[in-house]
Write an enzyme that holds these catalytic residues in place. Structure first.
Site, PDB file in Angstrom:
ATOM      1  N   ALA A  74       0.709  -1.148   0.142  1.00 48.66           N
ATOM      2  CA  ALA A  74       0.020   0.179   0.052  1.00 48.66           C
ATOM      3  C   ALA A  74       0.948   1.313  -0.032  1.00 48.66           C
ATOM      4  CB  ALA A  74      -1.063   0.001   1.190  1.00 48.66           C
ATOM      5  N   THR A  75       2.004   1.171   0.409  1.00 50.27           N
ATOM      6  CA  THR A  75       2.769   2.239   0.384  1.00 50.27           C
ATOM      7  C   THR A  75       3.122   2.685  -1.055  1.00 50.27           C
ATOM      8  OG1 THR A  75       4.093   1.562   2.571  1.00 50.27           O
ATOM      9  CG2 THR A  75       5.286   3.117   1.039  1.00 50.27           C
ATOM     10  N   GLN A 184      -6.819  -0.365   6.297  1.00 49.15           N
ATOM     11  CA  GLN A 184      -7.102  -1.020   7.482  1.00 49.15           C
ATOM     12  C   GLN A 184      -8.731  -1.599   7.294  1.00 49.15           C
ATOM     13  OE1 GLN A 184      -5.143  -1.770  10.103  1.00 49.15           O
ATOM     14  NE2 GLN A 184      -3.361  -0.995   9.547  1.00 49.15           N
ATOM     15  N   HIS A 206      -0.692  -7.859   3.467  1.00 55.83           N
ATOM     16  CA  HIS A 206      -0.289  -8.413   4.940  1.00 55.83           C
ATOM     17  C   HIS A 206      -0.881  -7.961   6.074  1.00 55.83           C
ATOM     18  CE1 HIS A 206       1.930  -5.007   6.659  1.00 55.83           C
ATOM     19  NE2 HIS A 206       2.141  -4.525   5.535  1.00 55.83           N
ATOM     20  N   CYS A 328       4.618   1.982  12.173  1.00 53.21           N
ATOM     21  CA  CYS A 328       5.208   2.703  10.975  1.00 53.21           C
ATOM     22  C   CYS A 328       5.896   4.068  11.765  1.00 53.21           C
ATOM     23  CB  CYS A 328       4.234   3.183  10.007  1.00 53.21           C
ATOM     24  SG  CYS A 328       3.270   2.119   9.479  1.00 53.21           S
TER      25      CYS A 328
END
Ligand code: PMP
Length: 382
Positions: A74-75, A184, A206, A328
């Site tokens: 997703a980054t 999320q 993940h 993070c």
């Protein structure tokens, strides 16, 4: 209990890969190991993994298979969305609107765009700690190209009214694009992309019991995007590089597995949430920051005068794993909790407890037992 010696309550940071995903990854690595772009049979077999994965995910998300792109997570999907839209639509305007509690992969990308001359408007929650649709609509003007708001915040579990924001923003200016970081909430909250007003969506494997290093971007048909990378022509030139078929196979297997039981899991999380709140209620040193506006699988709380990291490591001695803020931000003062109006003392003492599919009430009893132990034995902040 989750494992004999481990009570893993950090499922928002990452999850343990499910057996179906492990099996799919191993099979793809050892049997269908071809390059999906190769013209021979091994290539065809590998390509089938991609096709099958897109079929599974698109039918769940209610979108077209051609609207899905696999990324490294997703980054990357978030960076691709922001930089890709900014570049592709730069002649149309230079304003991008984001919520002030986005994940760093949006916040930091937005900062870079700001340095390059884009105008970034950050929308804050109001005093009641909620986001209001009007606050997004108010800052959208004719120069706005993109609005990005996350589905569920990773630190507190706050649910943002993304569908309402997308709809209202487009009512004002129909050409404004809407992106959501759905990491999320992916598979946990229902979402149907068709006619939703969402143009781009990021998700990651993940967090749903798939492997790390694989994610997706949904890009609505007709929306332009400038790629981040250049190379071979894979994935319609939008995300080039040899397709990561083994991770994609694991991702798809995890999606299928989770989706099949999603309703059951959400009920399970609701029960756990109520149970934990009941256990915590009598403990006067604990303040819970989450409410009905939050997903049931994330509980954020502060413990009077005990720094997050101290409690985190205390719990770790008993095999209990929780998070201070989000993984993070690794101990940095949480800008999310700050934006949500928590005091510095509450931020310094915040813990995030995030449930997984295997979490049990006994796990939570152990957690609360040791939280109490920590409260009575740990050194208090002045
Ligand atoms: N967005 C949110 C809300 C997240 O929680 C995370 C993971 N911490 C990411 C983006 C980044 O996802 P990935 O680890 O796949 O890069």
């Amino acid at each position: 209990m989750s494992d004999t010696a481990e009570i893993y309550l950090d499922n928002s940071a990452t999850t343990k890969v499910c057996p179906a995903a492990v099996k799919a990854v191993v099979e793809a690595m050892t049997q269908n190991y071809g390059n999906a772009a190769s013209l021979h049979r091994k290539g065809y077999e590998a390509e089938q993994i991609l096709i099958q994965a897109k079929k599974i995910i698109s039918s769940i998300l209610r979108c077209e298979q051609q609207e899905l792109y696999f990324t490294s997570g997703a980054t990357e999907s978030n960076n691709l969305s922001l930089f890709g839209i900014a570049q592709a639509y730069r002649k149309k305007g230079n304003r991008i609107v984001i919520s002030a509690i986005e994940h760093p992969s949006i916040m930091e990308a937005a900062k870079v765009l700001e340095q390059q001359g884009w105008e970034i408007v950050r929308v804050f929650p109001r005093q009641d700690r909620n986001f209001y649709v009007e606050d997004f609509v108010d800052v959208v003007n004719e120069k706005t190209i993109l609005v990005s708001a996350m589905m569920v915040n990773n630190e507190t579990g706050l649910i943002l009214p993304i569908l309402e924001i997308a709809k209202a923003v487009k009512q004002k200016y129909p050409t404004v694009l809407f992106h959501t970081d759905a990491v999320q909430g992916f598979l946990k909250l229902p979402i149907k992309l068709k006619n939703s007003g969402i143009d781009l969506l990021s998700a990651s494997a993940h967090k749903i019991y798939g492997p790390k290093g694989i994610g997706l971007l949904y890009l609505k048909k007709g929306v332009r995007l400038t790629p981040l990378f250049y190379g071979g022509g894979q994935q319609n030139h939008l995300r080039v590089g040899t397709d990561s078929t083994a991770l994609i196979a694991g991702f798809a297997a995890a999606v299928k597995e989770y989706h099949d039981k999603a309703q059951m899991y959400i009920k399970h999380y609701q029960q756990l949430n109520e149970y934990l709140n009941g256990l915590i209620e009598p403990i006067s040193e604990i303040t819970v920051h989450t409410s009905k506006q939050h997903v049931p699988y994330i509980v954020n709380l502060s413990i009077d005068r005990i720094r997050s990291e101290i409690m985190l490591h205390y719990l770790e001695q008993f095999g209990i794993f929780v998070s201070s803020g989000s993984a993070c931000s690794k101990g940095a003062h949480s800008y999310v909790l700050g934006a949500l109006g928590l005091s510095d003392a509450q931020i310094d003492t915040a813990l995030r407890i995030s449930f997984g599919t295997q979490t049990t009430c006994q796990d939570l009893e152990q957690l609360v037992k040791h939280l109490k132990g920590g409260i009575s034995s740990l050194a208090k902040m002045k």
